[in-house]
Design a protein around this motif. Structure first.
Motif, PDB file in Angstrom:
ATOM      1  N   GLN A  31       0.856  -1.182   0.000  1.00 38.96           N
ATOM      2  CA  GLN A  31       0.000   0.000   0.000  1.00 38.96           C
ATOM      3  C   GLN A  31       0.901   1.243   0.000  1.00 38.96           C
ATOM      4  OE1 GLN A  31      -3.560  -0.516  -0.092  1.00 38.96           O
ATOM      5  NE2 GLN A  31      -2.615  -2.503  -0.542  1.00 38.96           N
ATOM      6  N   LEU A  32       0.709   2.119  -0.966  1.00 39.82           N
ATOM      7  CA  LEU A  32       1.556   3.292  -1.099  1.00 39.82           C
ATOM      8  C   LEU A  32       0.907   4.518  -0.465  1.00 39.82           C
ATOM      9  CD1 LEU A  32       2.798   3.025  -4.807  1.00 39.82           C
ATOM     10  CD2 LEU A  32       3.877   2.137  -2.735  1.00 39.82           C
ATOM     11  N   ASN A  33       1.724   5.502  -0.150  1.00 44.18           N
ATOM     12  CA  ASN A  33       1.245   6.810   0.264  1.00 44.18           C
ATOM     13  C   ASN A  33       2.217   7.860  -0.255  1.00 44.18           C
ATOM     14  OD1 ASN A  33       3.471   6.796   2.060  1.00 44.18           O
ATOM     15  ND2 ASN A  33       2.208   5.911   3.694  1.00 44.18           N
ATOM     16  N   LEU A  34       1.890   9.123  -0.054  1.00 42.00           N
ATOM     17  CA  LEU A  34       2.746  10.181  -0.584  1.00 42.00           C
ATOM     18  C   LEU A  34       4.133  10.169   0.043  1.00 42.00           C
ATOM     19  CD1 LEU A  34       0.432  13.307  -1.034  1.00 42.00           C
ATOM     20  CD2 LEU A  34       1.311  11.743  -2.770  1.00 42.00           C
ATOM     21  N   GLU A  35       4.209   9.778   1.304  1.00 39.80           N
ATOM     22  CA  GLU A  35       5.517   9.743   1.960  1.00 39.80           C
ATOM     23  C   GLU A  35       6.440   8.753   1.261  1.00 39.80           C
ATOM     24  OE1 GLU A  35       8.520  10.883   4.284  1.00 39.80           O
ATOM     25  OE2 GLU A  35       6.523  11.797   4.285  1.00 39.80           O
ATOM     26  N   ALA A  36       5.884   7.618   0.809  1.00 35.47           N
ATOM     27  CA  ALA A  36       6.693   6.610   0.118  1.00 35.47           C
ATOM     28  C   ALA A  36       7.170   7.107  -1.239  1.00 35.47           C
ATOM     29  CB  ALA A  36       5.889   5.323  -0.051  1.00 35.47           C
ATOM     30  N   LEU A  37       6.489   8.133  -1.791  1.00 36.36           N
ATOM     31  CA  LEU A  37       6.850   8.667  -3.109  1.00 36.36           C
ATOM     32  C   LEU A  37       7.698   9.932  -3.014  1.00 36.36           C
ATOM     33  CD1 LEU A  37       3.358   8.228  -4.804  1.00 36.36           C
ATOM     34  CD2 LEU A  37       5.354   6.751  -5.082  1.00 36.36           C
ATOM     35  N   ARG A  38       7.960  10.386  -1.797  1.00 34.14           N
ATOM     36  CA  ARG A  38       8.735  11.610  -1.626  1.00 34.14           C
ATOM     37  C   ARG A  38      10.121  11.442  -2.250  1.00 34.14           C
ATOM     38  NH1 ARG A  38       5.359  13.972  -0.337  1.00 34.14           N
ATOM     39  NH2 ARG A  38       5.072  14.152   1.904  1.00 34.14           N
ATOM     40  N   GLY A  39      10.590  12.468  -2.922  1.00 30.48           N
ATOM     41  CA  GLY A  39      11.872  12.421  -3.623  1.00 30.48           C
ATOM     42  C   GLY A  39      11.726  12.108  -5.101  1.00 30.48           C
ATOM     43  N   LYS A  40      10.526  11.700  -5.509  1.00 31.38           N
ATOM     44  CA  LYS A  40      10.247  11.431  -6.920  1.00 31.38           C
ATOM     45  C   LYS A  40       9.317  12.501  -7.487  1.00 31.38           C
ATOM     46  CE  LYS A  40      12.300   7.336  -7.013  1.00 31.38           C
ATOM     47  NZ  LYS A  40      13.557   7.126  -7.774  1.00 31.38           N
ATOM     48  N   ILE A  41       9.434  12.735  -8.770  1.00 27.67           N
ATOM     49  CA  ILE A  41       8.432  13.516  -9.485  1.00 27.67           C
ATOM     50  C   ILE A  41       7.263  12.570  -9.755  1.00 27.67           C
ATOM     51  CG2 ILE A  41       7.932  14.816 -11.586  1.00 27.67           C
ATOM     52  CD1 ILE A  41      11.065  15.245 -11.719  1.00 27.67           C
ATOM     53  N   VAL A  42       6.066  12.971  -9.403  1.00 23.02           N
ATOM     54  CA  VAL A  42       4.902  12.089  -9.487  1.00 23.02           C
ATOM     55  C   VAL A  42       3.872  12.685 -10.440  1.00 23.02           C
ATOM     56  CG1 VAL A  42       3.021  10.996  -8.204  1.00 23.02           C
ATOM     57  CG2 VAL A  42       5.272  11.256  -7.129  1.00 23.02           C
TER      58      VAL A  42
END
Length: 638
Positions: A31-42
């Protein structure tokens, strides 16, 4: 509307909302959340799998995902339009079918859709590596602007130290085995076999009459585009097939015409040799030109240089006795025609505006037409998928389209599963049609998992079969002993099945429905519509024929609008909302045309031109505390 060019980057700085939904796909169970995507351009891609424009965006994003794979993460946020699309199994099948190689959030309650103020499919929202919204875009055709924005964000966040390179969260699912993978359309052959558009394997498969034995395949099986022999040729999510009469086939040198959907081409197949060629389409998705954006009109004749004419997601084809191949051009919501003898391509019916409008063929509206058949009188029957409608086109003695009529269906946001009188009956995203010996029409009612029948003799609808997994095509099969049966392409079961035509059809009434989205509260009386647009950097508005922008506005019910309906240039409109109508849907189509060139300069000869278009269906409820202005973005300029 600003007359200047600009970046797609927004001027505000707002942190993105959390990604909330039922489940995640393509993440290996995580399960993903924004914190897991931090550091990437989304890139958040708000989509629904019925929508042809959403499928276009999937293909536009593939090169970006490959080029920036160590810094960019696309997240598909699936926000369903139809009831069937909220089924998690149906969504999982769609993610597999369209070979989506990024995480997908299942958002059946439209929670994330609402949090990001999405109003249309598709909508793209870009988050920077710190989680802030930097762009909000509607519609398709934004790949170039997104590429520039990603480059800009990479430079900025590498300096700040907030960009993290490395693998993203995508986890590939297990590959599916089998002779067929998401088959689309089927064509009976004179030898008793069947030729199938094996869409998921990007090839043609000839099956024996037992529907199991593979006689041969045509196409390499790899997604791509190539002419050549049966082993070398390549297709890309091919769909419709039609056979030419033997005499014509001998004259032109091929037997079968194929709608090569994602390649935006018509292909030819010689059944004797397996040789594949290209008949029409240059591989560039067709966009209506700037003059069309201004006038909503275009010449029916597109020329005989068929290989240099752009098409847009041809979904089905059928040979008409008038000597032409009729094409369901799903990507532009029109019906085209191709003449095998002259290579002439023409617009047969439809203006290109998305919706349901009957009348003279040249003035009619369609919505992602996906299935075609011809009856004994030469009338063309159309499965108009996005309006959940069965339409017909009459043809005169010279083979020209005359009048478009609707047998079943009421509009873009109305669907259901209801038999009975045709004006009350409902379908749900039909994809195929076939004519039966008694003059009735069988319908592959895809999202209801059913085959339906329309009987024009008494104007009623009944159900012939249920329990199917997204049937995409249906035909009358006379190759069996005894009475003819229905042959159905059961796409999500990866098979073809035969179904007896029942003596007593079923009568189903599961009700009529509308697409469920939050209703916008508005006040009765004067209401301002503003659509914001600025041409991307490196482009300028194409004003060679006058104002290159246009708004077309209508409502359901029609009585909702006392004034302001219709088509006119410009992206501003004042409406008068009827206080006697409590709720309804506002239908808005915005267009703007731009060409490559610098502001203030002339548009160079042979410059690439682009039509930006978006359709909105906005549910309204009249409320004394509501708004009196609606602000929409054709591109996210703030």
């Amino acid at each position: 509307m600003s007359p200047e060019t600009s970046s797609v980057r927004a001027s505000y700085k707002v942190r993105g909302s959390e990604l909330v939904g039922r489940n995640w796909l393509n993440t290996g169970g995580k399960q993903l959340n924004l914190e897991a995507l931090r550091g990437k351009i989304v890139i958040l891609d708000f989509w629904t799998f019925c929508c042809i424009n959403c499928l276009h965006v999937l293909d536009e994003l593939r090169p970006l995902e490959e080029k920036y794979r160590d810094v960019l993460v696309t997240v598909g946020v699936h926000s369903p339009k139809f009831e069937h699309e909220a089924d998690p199994e149906a969504l999982a099948a769609a993610v597999e079918r369209y070979e989506i190689e990024h995480p997908v959030l299942d958002d059946p309650e439209l929670e994330t859709w609402q949090a990001y103020s999405a109003r249309a499919w598709p909508t793209l929202v870009v988050l920077d590596p710190e989680g802030y919204i930097v762009a909000h875009l509607s519609g398709e055709g934004h790949a170039s602007g997104l590429e520039s924005l990603v480059d800009e964000l990479i430079t900025e966040h590498e300096v700040k130290g907030t960009l993290h390179r490395g693998d993203g969260p995508y986890v590939a699912p297990e590959a599916r085995e089998g002779d067929l993978r998401f088959p689309g359309k089927v064509l009976p052959l004179e030898n008793g076999n069947f030729l199938i558009g094996d869409s998921g394997h990007h090839r043609l498969v000839e099956l024996a009459n037992d529907l199991t034995t593979v006689v041969r395949t045509i196409g390499s099986g790899e997604r791509g585009y190539a002419d050549g022999d049966a082993q070398q040729a390549a297709f890309n999510e091919l769909q419709g097939l039609t056979a030419l009469p033997a005499e014509l086939a001998a004259e032109v040198g091929y037997d079968v015409v194929v709608a090569d959907t994602v390649n935006h081409r018509l292909r030819s197949v010689n059944l004797a040799t397996g040789e594949v060629g290209t008949l029409a389409g240059n591989g560039v998705q067709r966009l209506l030109d700037a003059e069309t954006a201004r006038n909503s009109e275009q010449s029916a004749e597109l020329g005989t240089d068929a290989l240099n004419i752009s098409l847009s997601s041809p979904w089905d084809v059928v040979y008409h006795p008038n000597g032409k191949v009729i094409i369901a051009m799903a990507g532009t919501h029109q019906i085209f025609a191709f003449d095998p003898r002259t290579d002439a391509v023409s617009v047969f019916a439809g203006t290109g505006l998305e919706g349901l409008l009957d009348g003279p063929a040249a003035e009619s509206w369609f919505a992602q037409s996906s299935g075609l058949s011809i009856d004994a009188h030469g009338t063309i029957w159309v499965a108009d998928s996005e309006t959940s409608a069965l339409r017909s086109i009459t043809v005169d003695e010279e083979g020209n389209a005359q009048t478009v009529s609707t047998a079943i269906g009421t509009g873009l946001f109305d669907f259901g599963f209801r038999d009975g009188a045709a004006e009350q009956a409902r379908l749900q995203h039909p994809l195929g049609v076939a004519n039966l010996p008694d003059g009735s029409v069988a319908i592959a009612d895809s999202y209801n998992g059913a085959v339906r029948r329309f009987d024009p003799s008494n104007n009623t609808v009944s159900t012939l079969a249920t329990g199917l997994k997204e049937p995409a095509d249906v035909l009358l099969d006379t190759s069996v002993d005894g009475d003819p049966v229905l042959l159905v392409v059961e796409t999500n079961a990866h098979q073809l099945v035969r179904i007896p035509i029942p003596a007593e059809a079923l009568s189903v009434d599961e009700g009529a429905s509308q697409t469920q989205r939050p209703r916008t509260k508005v006040r009765a009386g004067e209401h301002q519509i503003t659509v914001r647009f600025a041409a991307p950097t490196g482009q300028k508005l194409d004003d060679r024929w006058g104002d290159p922008t246009q708004l077309k506005i209508s409502s359901s019910p029609e009585e909702l609008l006392l004034d302001g309906a219709g088509t006119s240039v410009g992206l501003l409109r004042t409406l008068q909302l009827n206080p006697e109508v409590s709720e309804g849907v506002l239908h808005i189509t915005a267009r703007a045309a731009a060409c490559d060139g610098e502001p203030g300069g002339e548009i160079p000869d042979h410059a690439a031109c682009h039509l930006y278009q978006q359709d909105w269906g906005i549910p309204l409820v009249l409320d004394a505390e509501g708004e009196n202005e609606l602000l929409l973005d054709l591109r996210g300029i703030n």
